[in-house]
Design a protein around this motif. Sequence first.
Motif, PDB file in Angstrom:
ATOM      1  N   GLU A 147       7.470  13.440   1.380  1.00 47.86           N
ATOM      2  CA  GLU A 147       8.493  14.356   1.903  1.00 47.86           C
ATOM      3  C   GLU A 147       9.878  13.739   1.788  1.00 47.86           C
ATOM      4  OE1 GLU A 147       7.685  16.935   5.475  1.00 47.86           O
ATOM      5  OE2 GLU A 147       6.130  15.421   5.762  1.00 47.86           O
ATOM      6  N   ALA A 148       9.971  12.443   2.100  1.00 47.53           N
ATOM      7  CA  ALA A 148      11.260  11.757   2.006  1.00 47.53           C
ATOM      8  C   ALA A 148      11.776  11.782   0.576  1.00 47.53           C
ATOM      9  CB  ALA A 148      11.125  10.317   2.501  1.00 47.53           C
TER      10      ALA A 148
ATOM     11  N   LEU B 210       0.823  -1.204   0.000  1.00 49.60           N
ATOM     12  CA  LEU B 210       0.000   0.000   0.000  1.00 49.60           C
ATOM     13  C   LEU B 210       0.865   1.266   0.000  1.00 49.60           C
ATOM     14  CD1 LEU B 210      -2.710  -0.989   2.653  1.00 49.60           C
ATOM     15  CD2 LEU B 210      -2.911  -1.058   0.152  1.00 49.60           C
ATOM     16  N   PRO B 211       0.411   2.342  -0.651  1.00 52.54           N
ATOM     17  CA  PRO B 211       1.144   3.611  -0.608  1.00 52.54           C
ATOM     18  C   PRO B 211       1.160   4.159   0.816  1.00 52.54           C
ATOM     19  CG  PRO B 211      -1.007   3.893  -1.660  1.00 52.54           C
ATOM     20  CD  PRO B 211      -0.801   2.418  -1.501  1.00 52.54           C
ATOM     21  N   GLY B 212       2.322   4.655   1.212  1.00 50.13           N
ATOM     22  CA  GLY B 212       2.512   5.113   2.587  1.00 50.13           C
ATOM     23  C   GLY B 212       3.260   4.097   3.422  1.00 50.13           C
ATOM     24  N   PHE B 213       3.217   2.832   2.978  1.00 45.76           N
ATOM     25  CA  PHE B 213       3.860   1.747   3.714  1.00 45.76           C
ATOM     26  C   PHE B 213       5.137   1.276   3.010  1.00 45.76           C
ATOM     27  CE2 PHE B 213      -0.513   1.954   4.838  1.00 45.76           C
ATOM     28  CZ  PHE B 213      -0.619   1.552   6.157  1.00 45.76           C
TER      29      PHE B 213
ATOM     30  N   ARG C 296       1.529   8.457   4.053  1.00 50.17           N
ATOM     31  CA  ARG C 296       1.756   8.747   2.628  1.00 50.17           C
ATOM     32  C   ARG C 296       2.439  10.105   2.457  1.00 50.17           C
ATOM     33  NH1 ARG C 296      -3.441   6.618   2.167  1.00 50.17           N
ATOM     34  NH2 ARG C 296      -4.401   8.675   1.983  1.00 50.17           N
ATOM     35  N   ARG C 297       2.013  11.061   3.263  1.00 48.69           N
ATOM     36  CA  ARG C 297       2.598  12.402   3.173  1.00 48.69           C
ATOM     37  C   ARG C 297       4.083  12.370   3.537  1.00 48.69           C
ATOM     38  NH1 ARG C 297      -1.174  14.780   5.687  1.00 48.69           N
ATOM     39  NH2 ARG C 297      -0.277  14.661   7.778  1.00 48.69           N
TER      40      ARG C 297
END
Length: 528
Positions: A263-264, A133-136, A258-259
């Motif tokens: 940023e990373a 999943l996005p964010g993970f 996800r945010r």
Amino acid sequence: MLPPLTEAVAGQVLVNKLLHVSHKLSIPSLLIVTVLISTVLILAIKNVQSSPYPLLNGKKGFELLNTRPKKEFMAHAWDMISRQIKAAPDEIFRVIGEVGEIIVLPPKYAHELRNHRDLSFSQAAYRWYYGHLPGFEGFREGTTESQVMKLVARHQLTHQLTLVTKPVSEEAAAALRDIYTDDKNWHEVEIKPANLQLMARITSRIFLGEEMCRNPDWLRITATYTVQVFRAVEELRYFPTWLRDVVHWFLPQCTAARRMVQEARSLIEPLLETRRSKKTAAALKGEKCEYNDAIDWFEGLAREKQLQYDPATAQLSLSVASLYSTTDCFTQALLDIAAHSELIEPLREEIVQVVGKGGWVKHSLYNLKLMDSVLKESQRLKPIAMASMRRYTTNEITLSDGNVLPKNRFTVVSANQHWDAAFYENPEVFDGYRFLRRRQEGDKTKENLSQLVSTTPDHMGFGYGLHACPGRAFASEEIKIVLCHVLMKYDIKTVPGSDLTPRRFGLNMTVNPTAKVAIRRRDDIAII
């Protein structure tokens, strides 16, 4: 809780009642009744306990979801599992954990299963933490089969430790001045948050180099992403599997994760592009442009072995894999030393004798044998989890004693031998010299197995077998270097009334986030 067969009988009673009234219903109503009958029968069949292994916290009656058993497990897993092990120490059992059903095996199976080809570490981690999943993404790079993470951990962070000891020491000195301060008066510190900042600085120096290790935006991300993504994982676990791929878009913790990934990327990608440009320019001049950090290691390995990887999420994976657990281990050791202040002077004397004469080299860190013993004893009493070797069965497995592990199941091995009197004298007592005495007995095998980085079924602080923590040599030496700086530069003592009891949540055991110590700067720092 009703016995499973009684639940099935109860389901049949309800089905009979539905059938009894069905002849009086209209066609649409009859369709609804048919769906209800099918659902009830499926639930009743699923509740029949076909497994030979006892289930400690199954669903009750006609509970449709595992929500209640999961909450019960997360709150009371330690007591639940401890009771079962005490009653049947060598038996396999099952629990409904945060990821569903988990098969818990006693440590007697650890050696047999340590390298089993049908027990997948990658699939367990991927399914446990939703790496798709996005964010993970912080779980994704470390759990794919690209091998780039393992290669870095096993090569640069293990076999080239001499190259990183000096940068670790330099950054530890600078970070301690900022975080612990130079205040020579006693002052209280909430030690886990302080150490998280400290370790974020030091690990970022090794993983990202001097350009980024003091960047406040990156330090915020690397120090908080792990906590944030674990919160997102917990948020998702209370939803059915079929809903998670949709509902994560609307959950606040998942949105925040996800945010942070974005940023990373915004920080890592420009840095990588700048380095690539510098390398290209240097190559045109016939010159070399090299960096001694994980960004360069990833790039070099990916190019050499033609591996695909995501630079930003690889860095987040390093944070997830190392920062949180290293901070936890270091902080617990510091709390144990503060609580057993009689260890402080012997540890300082060892540092003076070893590092003072030999300097920051690998051999010196190896010879900090009392410190190694203290760290291993701290990890014995409070490992990061009460079970290790998290795996996923990719095929049915028949064990040597005839027991069978079904396909597509989560499995773990209990770490209960950590606290077993059959393996440790007075196992509930903290003894900083315990493993040092073992190393001095003259038995070479026992000496090797008594080192912090060694893994055995009775000490699985770093896991066990093929997938034991590949970066444990680096983690061990990083902790030792930082601990040398702290002990030589600061006095430390416990704060009366501060709760030092570890927090237990599901299988996890973590340092109490509210624990406080009192510290003050010392003058006796000549050798560091």
